[in-house]
Design a protein around this motif. Structure first.
Motif, short mmCIF file in Angstrom:
data_model
loop_
_atom_site.label_atom_id
_atom_site.label_comp_id
_atom_site.label_asym_id
_atom_site.label_seq_id
_atom_site.Cartn_x
_atom_site.Cartn_y
_atom_site.Cartn_z
N THR B 142 0.84 -0.91 0.17
CA THR B 142 -0.07 -0.02 0.04
C THR B 142 0.87 1.26 0.10
O THR B 142 1.96 1.00 0.51
CB THR B 142 -0.89 0.03 1.50
OG1 THR B 142 -0.02 -0.11 2.32
CG2 THR B 142 -1.93 -0.86 1.38
N LYS B 143 0.35 2.46 -0.55
CA LYS B 143 1.12 3.66 -0.54
C LYS B 143 1.05 4.07 1.00
O LYS B 143 1.92 4.57 1.44
CB LYS B 143 0.49 4.45 -1.63
CG LYS B 143 1.15 5.60 -1.80
CD LYS B 143 0.56 6.68 -2.90
CE LYS B 143 1.16 7.93 -2.95
NZ LYS B 143 0.57 8.90 -3.79
N TRP B 144 -0.10 3.73 1.51
CA TRP B 144 -0.40 4.22 2.71
C TRP B 144 -1.28 3.08 3.43
O TRP B 144 -2.24 2.93 2.72
CB TRP B 144 -0.69 5.76 2.69
CG TRP B 144 -0.88 6.38 4.26
CD1 TRP B 144 0.21 6.52 5.31
CD2 TRP B 144 -1.87 6.80 4.89
NE1 TRP B 144 0.01 7.14 6.24
CE2 TRP B 144 -1.49 7.23 6.28
CE3 TRP B 144 -3.28 6.98 4.77
CZ2 TRP B 144 -2.28 7.73 7.18
CZ3 TRP B 144 -4.19 7.60 5.76
CH2 TRP B 144 -3.54 8.04 7.09
N ASN B 145 -1.25 3.22 4.92
CA ASN B 145 -2.20 2.29 5.27
C ASN B 145 -2.43 3.08 6.89
O ASN B 145 -1.41 3.35 7.47
CB ASN B 145 -2.24 0.80 5.27
CG ASN B 145 -1.13 0.09 5.93
OD1 ASN B 145 -0.24 1.01 6.65
ND2 ASN B 145 -0.73 -1.08 5.76
N TYR B 146 -3.58 2.47 7.33
CA TYR B 146 -3.87 3.08 8.68
C TYR B 146 -5.01 2.24 9.43
O TYR B 146 -5.89 2.25 8.68
CB TYR B 146 -4.29 4.83 8.54
CG TYR B 146 -4.19 5.41 9.99
CD1 TYR B 146 -3.05 6.01 10.59
CD2 TYR B 146 -5.40 5.43 10.58
CE1 TYR B 146 -3.11 6.36 11.65
CE2 TYR B 146 -5.44 6.34 11.74
CZ TYR B 146 -4.38 6.71 12.57
OH TYR B 146 -4.20 7.50 13.61
N LYS B 160 -7.35 12.10 4.16
CA LYS B 160 -5.79 11.90 3.94
C LYS B 160 -5.79 10.74 2.87
O LYS B 160 -4.85 10.59 2.03
CB LYS B 160 -5.10 11.43 5.31
CG LYS B 160 -3.98 12.48 5.63
CD LYS B 160 -3.21 11.82 7.02
CE LYS B 160 -1.90 11.54 6.87
NZ LYS B 160 -1.29 11.31 7.94
N ILE B 164 -3.94 10.90 -0.48
CA ILE B 164 -2.58 10.26 -1.11
C ILE B 164 -3.05 9.10 -2.01
O ILE B 164 -2.00 9.18 -2.89
CB ILE B 164 -2.16 9.26 0.36
CG1 ILE B 164 -1.51 10.42 1.39
CG2 ILE B 164 -0.99 8.36 0.06
CD1 ILE B 164 -1.68 9.58 2.78
N ARG B 169 2.26 10.18 -7.65
CA ARG B 169 2.28 8.80 -7.97
C ARG B 169 1.29 8.00 -7.47
O ARG B 169 1.60 7.60 -6.30
CB ARG B 169 3.57 8.01 -8.27
CG ARG B 169 3.52 6.69 -8.59
CD ARG B 169 4.86 6.06 -8.58
NE ARG B 169 4.79 4.68 -9.28
CZ ARG B 169 5.70 3.73 -9.32
NH1 ARG B 169 7.04 4.24 -9.09
NH2 ARG B 169 5.35 2.85 -9.91
N THR B 195 -5.42 18.72 1.74
CA THR B 195 -4.86 19.26 0.77
C THR B 195 -2.96 19.25 0.78
O THR B 195 -2.40 19.48 -0.24
CB THR B 195 -5.07 20.73 0.12
OG1 THR B 195 -5.19 21.55 1.48
CG2 THR B 195 -6.55 20.70 -0.48
N HIS B 196 -2.83 18.87 1.96
CA HIS B 196 -1.48 19.10 2.35
C HIS B 196 -1.27 18.11 3.42
O HIS B 196 -1.80 18.18 4.81
CB HIS B 196 -1.01 20.68 2.44
CG HIS B 196 0.11 20.64 2.95
ND1 HIS B 196 1.26 20.52 2.14
CD2 HIS B 196 0.98 21.14 4.12
CE1 HIS B 196 2.50 20.47 2.93
NE2 HIS B 196 2.49 20.98 3.92
N SER B 199 4.57 15.55 5.57
CA SER B 199 5.42 14.69 5.42
C SER B 199 5.53 14.06 3.95
O SER B 199 6.03 13.02 3.60
CB SER B 199 5.64 13.35 6.38
OG SER B 199 4.29 12.88 6.21
N TYR B 200 4.49 14.59 3.15
CA TYR B 200 4.30 13.90 1.73
C TYR B 200 4.22 15.06 0.82
O TYR B 200 3.57 16.05 0.86
CB TYR B 200 2.73 13.22 1.92
CG TYR B 200 2.32 12.68 0.67
CD1 TYR B 200 2.79 11.81 -0.30
CD2 TYR B 200 1.03 13.24 0.05
CE1 TYR B 200 2.34 11.43 -1.38
CE2 TYR B 200 0.32 12.95 -0.96
CZ TYR B 200 1.04 12.01 -1.89
OH TYR B 200 0.49 11.51 -3.09
N ARG B 201 5.10 14.91 -0.11
CA ARG B 201 5.21 15.99 -1.10
C ARG B 201 4.75 15.28 -2.51
O ARG B 201 5.50 14.40 -3.02
CB ARG B 201 6.60 16.75 -1.49
CG ARG B 201 6.60 17.69 -2.38
CD ARG B 201 6.07 19.08 -2.26
NE ARG B 201 6.57 19.60 -0.95
CZ ARG B 201 5.95 20.23 -0.09
NH1 ARG B 201 4.76 20.85 -0.62
NH2 ARG B 201 6.50 20.87 1.00
#
Lengths: 196, 582
Positions: B142-146, B160, B164, B169, B195-196, B199-201
């Protein structure tokens, strides 16, 4: 190019599960982590990982990009040993009577910069902080006298050429950072890589 | 004009209401523009399904037959629509059934948000019924998980998640919500999009100096060659890309994932890269002097042996993911950024040019390939049907307007080699992971993602049997999906390798199939099977003109091989056109 020791410093959010996310970047590529430490950093709420691996620089650079790609990671740096100041803490438990009887042992301990943390009738705990070779040496010294327990911490390291993370974090917090914002620096730093 | 002050007042006007965590999930979906959910209910996600009962008129829910089907459908939806696909699944086995799809979406950069139910927070780690450690299982894919254990987090975590999944990408995000959080009542005062994240650009500010360096290289080039991937489609930069190659007169080849970003018949299109790509683009990769890679990641199926890959060329690599630059192929100039922004800047700096000699080299390669491979594949001299001729007829009938969803194997390679595509997002396939069983559910999703387009799922006899249960989904919800099974009675690609590289030792590639038409009939889906050339066109017409879903099985030659081929472990220039050249 040869494999050498690199210390990777990662600034992150303090998030459950992030340790696993970072650790599997190494294990997926079958790279052994020599030492791993997590701690708070100079910035409140920002966490700091210190990871030591033995690898080629090329590999380390790619690993850092993979680490930085993780959503909760702010920034990853890698440094060779001469670019950092580092320490590991070691503790030794030895029988107190041996130390009391043998003056030699006391002398040896002070030679190695050991400090007593706890002194009890049955045992004494010493601590030494330093580089691995130094802490290893003391094991050899103490073994003949009945070393009961030994433990060494992960490496913690300060990057010599770093201004800390305060100003960088501010840039991260801007929605639209300046053109020379931190995240572009990998392109600058690797002039050699992007050789024409 | 809206001042900050007015805005503030407006926010204050919203009186918080008390809603459940489950309702907060669905509110988030509505605010994010979700219209279709693919899912399957179960114990640990029951509160969310209960809330869904009241949202049924605003959110469409497609009940799949297996959670793998749900996530592939969400992937198909995302790839056809350009939006984020959404999945519901319960805990334990349902969540583990998502794993293949998550891995597929991860490697193919598909935006998907999965919401899984989880046991009550106080039961975590107790080996409770249907408890599994979904977060740790899915971390690498996963690109992110929570994991949410407190409903108060739900609005912000889902905001979020969508941010994300869909930016930078893209990739899959999994949110695991414990049952207590789904039931918990919260004070809810509206949804705020994310929108922001500090820690993630998702994308950097483009640095002009790299654009300038890249332009300089292109302007000095004698034989420039553009290779592009899905980044062009994901970045919605098809127009910018077309302008770029047209101004520069640059021949362009696609990776399998980049296919359809420009029409396949574009005058500068020179075909597909990769192991079974076209002859010219593979061969001439090792002859160009400047290789311009746009939104692609130099997969090993594209590069072949890396130490024999484009060694003579200066490489310009445009990518939104900095980890891709220099990962496999060292870039002379790396241009990190969103290609929707970088391409126009680059276009501005390059000279208007044409390379007739260079293009002719590609044409000559095409002629050679036509002669040795394509002619026989599309107009076979033998009686048995070829996959290629089926695709050719399909092109004639759909005029390249259909969405082609493919599975994995020989039929996938043939379809991608010969299908004509006029518009972007027409090619949906499992490129990176190579997931057999992808096509049928993905086609269902694609139809919901692009309801006005014809969706044709082209599937092999092996792959279709992996997710054939999704015929049940088609039966129940009636998305209009045309299912075209190219049946060669073998696991064709593996058989081809066994023939070519394992001395004809056919080890478990002989696969039998049910009567697919009867199976479809059991699901109340019409269909037919053909094995004669004379009936093929009529059958395809029947399928395309049929109102609703239709299954057409075409029995093709059993032991046809896909060529050209860059054999594994060889360089791209060592591409062979037939078995004898191996």
């Amino acid at each position: 190019m040869q494999k050498q020791e690199f210390t990777i410093t990662v600034y992150t959010e303090n998030q459950v599960g992030l340790l696993n996310r970072i650790a599997i970047i190494f294990s997926r590529r079958k790279i052994n982590i020599e030492s791993l430490n997590t701690s708070p950093s100079e910035v409140d709420s920002v966490h700091r990982f210190t990871i030591v691996i033995n690898e080629y620089e090329e590999v380390v650079r790619k690993l850092c990009r993979q680490i930085e790609k993780q959503v909760d990671v702010l920034k990853a740096y890698y440094n060779t040993n001469d670019e950092i100041v580092w320490q590991e803490l070691a503790m030794y438990k030895v029988p107190t009577d041996v130390i009391a009887e043998e003056v030699k042992v006391e002398r040896l301990l002070s030679q190695h910069g050991a400090k007593a943390v706890v002194i009890r009738k049955d045992y004494t705990v010493f601590e030494v902080s330093g580089h691995r070779e130094e802490t290893d040496k003391l094991i050899e010294v103490l073994e003949p006298f009945g070393l009961i327990e030994f433990v060494r911490s992960a490496r913690v390291a300060i990057i010599k050429n770093s201004d800390g993370f305060h100003s960088k974090l501010k840039e991260f917090e801007y929605k639209e950072p300046g053109e020379h914002a931190v995240e572009n620096e990998f392109l600058d730093k690797n002039q050699e890589v992007f050789s024409m | 004009m809206e001042t900050l002050e007015l805005k503030k007042q407006k926010v204050e006007e919203v009186k918080p209401i008390t809603i459940s965590g489950s309702a907060a999930v669905l509110e988030a979906f509505l605010a994010e523009g979700v219209d279709t959910i693919f899912g399957y209910p179960g114990g640990a996600i029951m509160p969310i399904y209960d809330a869904l009962y009241d949202y049924n008129n605003r959110l469409k829910h497609i009940l799949v037959r297996h959670e793998q089907g749900a996530i592939h459908a969400a992937q198909g939806y995302a790839r056809a629509s350009g939006k984020t696909g959404v999945v519901f699944a319960t805990s334990g086995p349902a969540a583990t059934n998502l794993v293949t799809g998550l891995a597929d979406a991860m490697i193919d950069s598909t935006p998907v948000v999965c919401v899984t139910g989880q046991v009550f927070a106080h039961l975590l780690g107790t080996d409770a019924f249907q408890e599994t450690d979904v977060i740790n299982i899915t971390t690498p894919i996963t690109k992110w998980n929570y994991q949410v254990t407190d409903a108060k987090e739900i609005p912000s975590v889902l905001a979020k998640a969508f941010h994300i999944a869909g930016t930078g990408r893209p990739g899959p995000v999994l949110i695991d919500i414990t049952k207590n959080a789904q039931l918990q009542m919260i004070e809810y005062s509206g949804y705020e999009k994310c929108t922001h994240i500090r820690s993630y650009r998702p994308k950097p500010i483009v640095r002009k100096e790299y654009i300038e360096e890249a332009a300089k290289l292109i302007n000095e080039a004698k034989k420039p060659f553009v290779i592009f991937g899905q980044g062009v489609i994901l970045g919605k930069a098809e127009k910018e890309f077309t302008k770029f190659i047209e101004k520069g007169g640059l021949p362009a080849a696609w990776t399998i994932m980049g296919m359809s970003a420009i029409p396949t018949n574009h005058p500068l299109a020179v075909g597909m890269l990769g192991m079974h790509g076209n002859y010219g683009p593979n061969l001439l990769t090792n002859e160009c002097d400047v290789l311009i890679a746009v939104g692609m990641r130099f997969d090993d199926r594209v590069t072949g042996r890396l130490d024999k890959y484009a060694k003579q060329a200066k490489v310009i690599h445009l990518d939104i993911d900095p980890a891709e630059i220099d990962k496999n192929v060292k870039a002379t100039v790396g241009v990190w950024g969103d290609c929707k922004e970088t391409l126009p800047l680059l276009t501005e700096l390059i000279q208007q040019k044409v390379y007739p000699q260079w293009l002719k080299q590609f044409k000559d390669c095409t002629t050679k390939e036509e002669d040795k491979v394509i002619k026989e594949e599309l107009n076979p001299s033998k009686d048995e049907l070829t996959m290629g001729e089926v695709i050719k007829l399909l092109n004639d009938l759909t005029k390249g307007e259909a969405i082609i969803v493919t599975d994995v194997g020989q039929h996938q390679m043939v379809a991608c080699r010969y299908a004509q595509m006029n518009q972007s997002k027409s090619n949906i396939t499992s490129g990176g992971l190579g997931t057999m069983g992808f096509a049928l559910p993905a086609a269902i999703g694609a139809k919901y993602g692009a309801p006005d387009r014809t969706v044709v799922a082209i599937i092999g006899d092996g792959g279709v049997q992996m997710t054939i249960q999704e015929l049940g989904t088609i039966m129940q919800f009636k998305p209009d999906v045309k299912i075209l099974i190219l049946n060669n009675s073998f696991l064709g690609m593996v058989r081809q390798w066994q023939e070519l590289f394992h001395q004809n030792r056919y080890s478990f590639v002989d696969i039998t199939s049910p009567d697919f038409v009867q199976v479809a009939k059991g699901y109340y889906i019409d269909g037919q099977s053909v094995n004669e050339r004379s009936k093929l066109k009529g059958a395809l017409e029947t399928m395309l003109n049929h109102k609703g879903s239709y299954l057409l099985e075409v029995k093709v030659g059993k032991e046809n091989n896909v060529f050209p081929m860059v054999p594994q472990g060889r360089g791209v220039a060592e591409i062979v056109l037939c078995k004898e050249e191996l």
